[in-house]
Design a protein around this motif. Structure first.
Motif, PDB file in Angstrom:
ATOM      1  N   MET A   1      39.746  25.303  38.413  1.00  0.00           N
ATOM      2  CA  MET A   1      40.027  26.219  39.443  1.00  0.00           C
ATOM      3  C   MET A   1      40.978  25.270  40.689  1.00  0.00           C
ATOM      4  O   MET A   1      40.647  24.132  40.654  1.00  0.00           O
ATOM      5  CB  MET A   1      38.675  26.540  40.217  1.00  0.00           C
ATOM      6  N   SER A   2      41.954  25.849  41.072  1.00  0.00           N
ATOM      7  CA  SER A   2      42.687  24.927  41.964  1.00  0.00           C
ATOM      8  C   SER A   2      42.778  25.800  43.386  1.00  0.00           C
ATOM      9  O   SER A   2      41.791  26.671  43.689  1.00  0.00           O
ATOM     10  CB  SER A   2      44.103  24.963  41.330  1.00  0.00           C
ATOM     11  N   SER A   3      43.443  25.399  44.179  1.00  0.00           N
ATOM     12  CA  SER A   3      43.530  26.164  45.573  1.00  0.00           C
ATOM     13  C   SER A   3      45.043  26.202  45.865  1.00  0.00           C
ATOM     14  O   SER A   3      45.887  25.256  45.672  1.00  0.00           O
ATOM     15  CB  SER A   3      42.611  25.264  46.470  1.00  0.00           C
ATOM     16  N   THR A   4      45.217  26.933  46.948  1.00  0.00           N
ATOM     17  CA  THR A   4      46.591  27.070  47.349  1.00  0.00           C
ATOM     18  C   THR A   4      46.478  27.061  49.099  1.00  0.00           C
ATOM     19  O   THR A   4      45.259  27.101  49.601  1.00  0.00           O
ATOM     20  CB  THR A   4      47.120  28.716  47.186  1.00  0.00           C
ATOM     21  N   VAL A   5      47.311  26.864  49.686  1.00  0.00           N
ATOM     22  CA  VAL A   5      47.410  26.619  51.168  1.00  0.00           C
ATOM     23  C   VAL A   5      47.474  27.913  52.135  1.00  0.00           C
ATOM     24  O   VAL A   5      48.540  28.364  51.721  1.00  0.00           O
ATOM     25  CB  VAL A   5      48.341  25.597  51.498  1.00  0.00           C
ATOM     26  N   VAL A  21      44.791  28.734  36.763  1.00  0.00           N
ATOM     27  CA  VAL A  21      45.063  27.479  35.749  1.00  0.00           C
ATOM     28  C   VAL A  21      46.688  27.255  35.474  1.00  0.00           C
ATOM     29  O   VAL A  21      46.760  26.431  34.532  1.00  0.00           O
ATOM     30  CB  VAL A  21      44.103  27.365  34.591  1.00  0.00           C
ATOM     31  N   LYS A  22      47.430  28.134  35.881  1.00  0.00           N
ATOM     32  CA  LYS A  22      48.897  27.968  35.708  1.00  0.00           C
ATOM     33  C   LYS A  22      49.086  28.153  34.212  1.00  0.00           C
ATOM     34  O   LYS A  22      50.086  27.542  33.895  1.00  0.00           O
ATOM     35  CB  LYS A  22      49.454  26.392  36.222  1.00  0.00           C
ATOM     36  N   VAL A  23      48.467  29.005  33.693  1.00  0.00           N
ATOM     37  CA  VAL A  23      48.655  29.428  32.236  1.00  0.00           C
ATOM     38  C   VAL A  23      48.737  31.125  32.321  1.00  0.00           C
ATOM     39  O   VAL A  23      47.820  31.791  32.280  1.00  0.00           O
ATOM     40  CB  VAL A  23      47.620  29.168  31.188  1.00  0.00           C
ATOM     41  N   ALA A  29      47.397  45.150  27.009  1.00  0.00           N
ATOM     42  CA  ALA A  29      46.186  46.333  26.765  1.00  0.00           C
ATOM     43  C   ALA A  29      45.179  46.343  27.875  1.00  0.00           C
ATOM     44  O   ALA A  29      44.888  47.298  28.308  1.00  0.00           O
ATOM     45  CB  ALA A  29      45.551  45.999  25.659  1.00  0.00           C
ATOM     46  N   THR A  30      45.153  45.213  28.520  1.00  0.00           N
ATOM     47  CA  THR A  30      44.092  45.216  29.720  1.00  0.00           C
ATOM     48  C   THR A  30      44.653  44.671  30.777  1.00  0.00           C
ATOM     49  O   THR A  30      44.042  44.918  31.954  1.00  0.00           O
ATOM     50  CB  THR A  30      42.968  43.855  29.441  1.00  0.00           C
ATOM     51  N   SER A  31      45.869  44.455  31.057  1.00  0.00           N
ATOM     52  CA  SER A  31      46.675  44.015  32.211  1.00  0.00           C
ATOM     53  C   SER A  31      45.773  42.753  32.977  1.00  0.00           C
ATOM     54  O   SER A  31      45.985  42.684  33.963  1.00  0.00           O
ATOM     55  CB  SER A  31      46.821  45.055  33.309  1.00  0.00           C
ATOM     56  N   LEU A  32      45.149  41.928  32.011  1.00  0.00           N
ATOM     57  CA  LEU A  32      44.645  40.687  32.753  1.00  0.00           C
ATOM     58  C   LEU A  32      45.165  39.541  32.333  1.00  0.00           C
ATOM     59  O   LEU A  32      45.777  39.310  31.074  1.00  0.00           O
ATOM     60  CB  LEU A  32      43.231  40.643  32.177  1.00  0.00           C
ATOM     61  N   CYS A  33      45.400  38.444  33.142  1.00  0.00           N
ATOM     62  CA  CYS A  33      46.001  37.140  32.620  1.00  0.00           C
ATOM     63  C   CYS A  33      44.946  36.267  31.986  1.00  0.00           C
ATOM     64  O   CYS A  33      43.623  36.321  32.124  1.00  0.00           O
ATOM     65  CB  CYS A  33      46.120  36.556  34.127  1.00  0.00           C
ATOM     66  N   LEU A  34      45.415  35.970  30.860  1.00  0.00           N
ATOM     67  CA  LEU A  34      44.616  35.401  29.892  1.00  0.00           C
ATOM     68  C   LEU A  34      44.357  33.829  30.420  1.00  0.00           C
ATOM     69  O   LEU A  34      43.661  33.238  29.847  1.00  0.00           O
ATOM     70  CB  LEU A  34      45.189  35.382  28.500  1.00  0.00           C
TER      71      LEU A  34
END
Length: 74
Positions: A1-5, A21-23, A29-34
């Motif tokens: 997990m990361s964070s933004t400001v 995780v910058k991937v 099919a699911t519209s989810l980021c893997l």
């Protein structure tokens, strides 16, 4: 997990927890980021969500990942 400001008008910027995780690969099919298991609308709206909204989404992510692996997508 990361964070933004995030900008905080009453003080210095504060960090926002994010599962990114910058991937960034979106399953068609699911519209989810893997990488982080969020939808495109969740990714796009992340910095505008309340802490409670982000916490709710983050609590759902392990189930999304597990469901995708069971289906053979992740």
């Amino acid at each position: 997990m990361s964070s933004t400001v995030a900008q905080n008008p009453q003080g210095p910027p504060r960090s926002i927890a994010t599962p990114c995780v910058k991937v960034c690969v979106v399953d068609g099919a699911t519209s989810l980021c893997l990488g982080c298991w969020r939808t495109l609308s969740e990714i796009g709206g992340w910095s505008g969500f309340t802490d409670a909204e982000r916490a709710r989404i983050m609590a759902e992510l392990p189930g999304r990942e597990e469901g995708s692996r069971v289906e053979g997508r992740g």
